[in-house]
Design a protein around this motif. Structure first.
Motif, PDB file in Angstrom:
ATOM      1  N   SER A  43       0.816  -1.218   0.000  1.00  0.00           N
ATOM      2  CA  SER A  43       0.000   0.000   0.000  1.00  0.00           C
ATOM      3  C   SER A  43       0.850   1.268   0.000  1.00  0.00           C
ATOM      4  N   LEU A  46       1.198   2.078  -3.521  1.00  0.00           N
ATOM      5  CA  LEU A  46      -0.053   2.636  -4.022  1.00  0.00           C
ATOM      6  C   LEU A  46      -0.175   4.099  -3.615  1.00  0.00           C
ATOM      7  N   GLY A  47       0.300   4.404  -2.412  1.00  0.00           N
ATOM      8  CA  GLY A  47       0.283   5.786  -1.948  1.00  0.00           C
ATOM      9  C   GLY A  47       1.028   6.705  -2.918  1.00  0.00           C
ATOM     10  N   VAL A  50      -1.168   7.260  -5.886  1.00  0.00           N
ATOM     11  CA  VAL A  50      -2.245   8.193  -5.537  1.00  0.00           C
ATOM     12  C   VAL A  50      -1.713   9.630  -5.507  1.00  0.00           C
ATOM     13  N   LYS A  54      -3.207  12.669  -7.738  1.00  0.00           N
ATOM     14  CA  LYS A  54      -3.675  13.964  -7.236  1.00  0.00           C
ATOM     15  C   LYS A  54      -2.985  15.106  -7.961  1.00  0.00           C
ATOM     16  N   THR A  79      -7.654  -2.338  -2.010  1.00  0.00           N
ATOM     17  CA  THR A  79      -7.747  -0.926  -1.617  1.00  0.00           C
ATOM     18  C   THR A  79      -8.768  -0.162  -2.451  1.00  0.00           C
ATOM     19  N   LEU A  81      -8.406   0.758  -5.402  1.00  0.00           N
ATOM     20  CA  LEU A  81      -7.763   1.685  -6.337  1.00  0.00           C
ATOM     21  C   LEU A  81      -7.896   1.232  -7.792  1.00  0.00           C
TER      22      LEU A  81
ATOM     23  N   PHE B  96      -2.888   7.848   8.332  1.00  0.00           N
ATOM     24  CA  PHE B  96      -3.705   7.355   7.230  1.00  0.00           C
ATOM     25  C   PHE B  96      -2.991   6.222   6.509  1.00  0.00           C
ATOM     26  N   VAL B 100      -4.393   2.306   6.101  1.00  0.00           N
ATOM     27  CA  VAL B 100      -4.550   1.565   4.848  1.00  0.00           C
ATOM     28  C   VAL B 100      -3.843   0.215   4.972  1.00  0.00           C
TER      29      VAL B 100
HETATM   30  N1  LIG Z   1      -1.935   3.767  -0.006  1.00  0.00           N
HETATM   31  C1  LIG Z   1      -3.188   4.074  -0.367  1.00  0.00           C
HETATM   32  N2  LIG Z   1      -4.052   3.105  -0.663  1.00  0.00           N
HETATM   33  C2  LIG Z   1      -5.298   3.399  -1.001  1.00  0.00           C
HETATM   34  N3  LIG Z   1      -5.802   4.629  -1.091  1.00  0.00           N
HETATM   35  C3  LIG Z   1      -4.997   5.642  -0.812  1.00  0.00           C
HETATM   36  C4  LIG Z   1      -3.638   5.410  -0.442  1.00  0.00           C
HETATM   37  N4  LIG Z   1      -3.078   6.614  -0.209  1.00  0.00           N
HETATM   38  C5  LIG Z   1      -4.021   7.523  -0.434  1.00  0.00           C
HETATM   39  N5  LIG Z   1      -5.183   6.959  -0.801  1.00  0.00           N
HETATM   40  C6  LIG Z   1      -6.439   7.661  -1.165  1.00  0.00           C
HETATM   41  O1  LIG Z   1      -6.098   8.926  -1.676  1.00  0.00           O
HETATM   42  C7  LIG Z   1      -6.682   9.963  -0.904  1.00  0.00           C
HETATM   43  C8  LIG Z   1      -5.627  11.045  -0.669  1.00  0.00           C
HETATM   44  O2  LIG Z   1      -4.703  10.622   0.320  1.00  0.00           O
HETATM   45  P1  LIG Z   1      -3.330  11.370   0.665  1.00  0.00           P
HETATM   46  O3  LIG Z   1      -2.328  11.091  -0.406  1.00  0.00           O
HETATM   47  O4  LIG Z   1      -2.941  11.007   2.044  1.00  0.00           O
HETATM   48  O5  LIG Z   1      -3.660  12.916   0.532  1.00  0.00           O
HETATM   49  P2  LIG Z   1      -4.150  13.979   1.582  1.00  0.00           P
HETATM   50  O6  LIG Z   1      -3.553  13.665   2.908  1.00  0.00           O
HETATM   51  O7  LIG Z   1      -3.634  15.240   0.982  1.00  0.00           O
HETATM   52  O8  LIG Z   1      -5.648  13.881   1.563  1.00  0.00           O
HETATM   53  C9  LIG Z   1      -7.142   9.341   0.371  1.00  0.00           C
HETATM   54  O9  LIG Z   1      -8.301   9.946   0.854  1.00  0.00           O
HETATM   55  C10 LIG Z   1      -7.358   7.900   0.001  1.00  0.00           C
HETATM   56  O10 LIG Z   1      -8.676   7.672  -0.419  1.00  0.00           O
END
Ligand SMILES: Nc1ncnc2c1ncn2[C@@H]1O[C@H](COP(=O)(O)OP(=O)(O)O)[C@@H](O)[C@H]1O
Ligand SMILES: Nc1ncnc2c1ncn2[C@@H]1O[C@H](COP(=O)(O)OP(=O)(O)O)[C@@H](O)[C@H]1O
Lengths: 96, 132, 132, 96
Positions: A43, A46-47, A50, A54, A79, A81, B96, B100
């Motif tokens: 994960s 995956l982060g 993500v 963004k 997840t 995703l 967070f 996950v």
């Molecule tokens: N490792 C991950 N696995 C699954 N979903 C993730 C992961 N990281 C982030 N997300 C998704 O992406 C969104 C944004 O997360 P994040 O990168 O922490 O940005 P922020 O803290 O700016 O909101 C989260 O609300 C979540 O739904």
């Protein structure tokens, strides 16, 4: 196109994030991340994807993934995703 | 007592999560788990150890695997594995990320336990049937 | 004290020599040894652990790696690592096998130490310079 | 021809020894052991090759090795077995 190889975990994920952001900030707004060479991803990897998503959305761009590896698809599925990223089974289909 | 016991201890740094994952995967394969189960074990270990990684790289992460009959049980122990988030807590990016990871472990192994002793020190347990 | 300490304990059975080798190789690679040095480490660990394997599979084999500055030191401990043969001893196939293993370790790492406590319990130590 | 794959250590060496002896006892007196698929071998694996060599010599046969892997050649060199076995760099040269 970003080709990723090896294992993506908490140690290597920051490098992936960096490369992705760099690519996007260089002006690419349609990025395909090719995960075919990835043997393992958790994960934290995956982060990084993500984070790239963004960033590219801020520029109205798109980020797609190429992946056929069972274990990597599995963590994408767990997840949720796989519903966030367009996942393709070949680079051709991702670009087409 | 377990028939076979395996243990490992590495520094709580990101660089060694892969070492723990490889170790766990090798044991899982050696006791005869399917490749799919081996992959699940590697993923769960990676998530659990990632939760135990400390920014300063101090402290250690321990991994114990015990085969007892047809069960292979894993336990990951860290000085810095915080308890799972309660829903009303404001999530930092760090917390967070961990939540996950915990979710991944629990969907792979629904009986997984994330136990905390006090605020941060904790252990994560999950078990896999062998040949199941 | 060592800057980084890694340890592993597995049953003293042939099946887990590979696990210890993989663990040692992963650490060696992670601290930055060359692929040639990683191969040497894996071979030495394999030989050392083979010396610690018991026919009945009882007991354990321990592997400790410590990074201290630019040195990565390994120690393999077993309840059943006998001392090296003295030349006048009549070799059984078993003791011959072990002595070949000890020779391999010593030619890879000339400073390797094979220490025994009493007749069987023993430890094997060797060290590798990092980036040397 | 015996093709060996994977890692040969104290766990897998007995299987190699068994296969070799079987092959020789089945009447083969010129055996080539192809180690190209071997990622790792230690002295216990060499012991299996030596056991095969002893058996085949009782029948005036010959046992050759195909090996180009650096680490495997290294352990053959350390134990001096590279002077006991003919070591070839291809199956063609071993059979030729
Ligand atoms: N490792 C991950 N696995 C699954 N979903 C993730 C992961 N990281 C982030 N997300 C998704 O992406 C969104 C944004 O997360 P994040 O990168 O922490 O940005 P922020 O803290 O700016 O909101 C989260 O609300 C979540 O739904
Ligand atoms: N693992 C090994 N590495 C190097 N040489 C070996 C190895 N095993 C056996 N040998 C060589 O082969 C010879 C025969 O050994 P062995 O197979 O133990 O037979 P025996 O016990 O019947 O003499 C030994 O004297 C040694 O020179």
């Amino acid at each position: 196109m970003l080709e990723v190889n090896g294992e993506v975990d908490i140690y290597t994920a920051p490098k992936l994030r960096e490369k992705l952001i760099e690519l996007i900030d260089a002006g690419n707004d349609r990025v395909v991340v090719d995960l075919e060479g990835v043997g393992f991803m958790d994960s934290t990897g995956l982060g990084s994807l993500v984070a790239g998503l963004k960033r590219i959305r801020e520029k109205d761009g798109e980020l797609a993934i190429v992946c056929t590896s069972g274990p990597v698809l599995k963590v994408l599925g767990i997840t949720g995703l796989d519903r966030v990223f367009p996942v393709h089974d070949s680079v051709g289909s991702a670009l087409g | 007592m377990a028939e076979e016991r395996f243990s490992l201890r590495v520094p709580a740094a990101a660089a060694y999560v892969g070492t723990a994952r490889i170790f766990g995967g090798a044991i899982a394969r050696q006791v005869g788990l399917s490749e799919d189960d081996v992959d699940d074990v590697k993923l769960a270990i990676s998530e659990a150890c990632a939760a135990g990684v400390r920014e300063d790289g101090d402290g250690t992460i321990g991994l114990v695997a015990e085969r007892d009959g047809a069960i292979l049980a894993f336990e990951i122990v860290g000085e810095d594995i915080p308890p799972p988030l309660s829903d009303d807590l404001v999530a930092t990016p760090e917390s967070f990320r961990r939540s996950v990871g915990y979710d991944v472990i629990r969907s792979l192994f629904p009986d997984a336990a994330i136990l905390s002793e006090g605020d941060r020190s904790g252990r994560i347990r999950f078990a896999v049937p062998i040949g199941g």
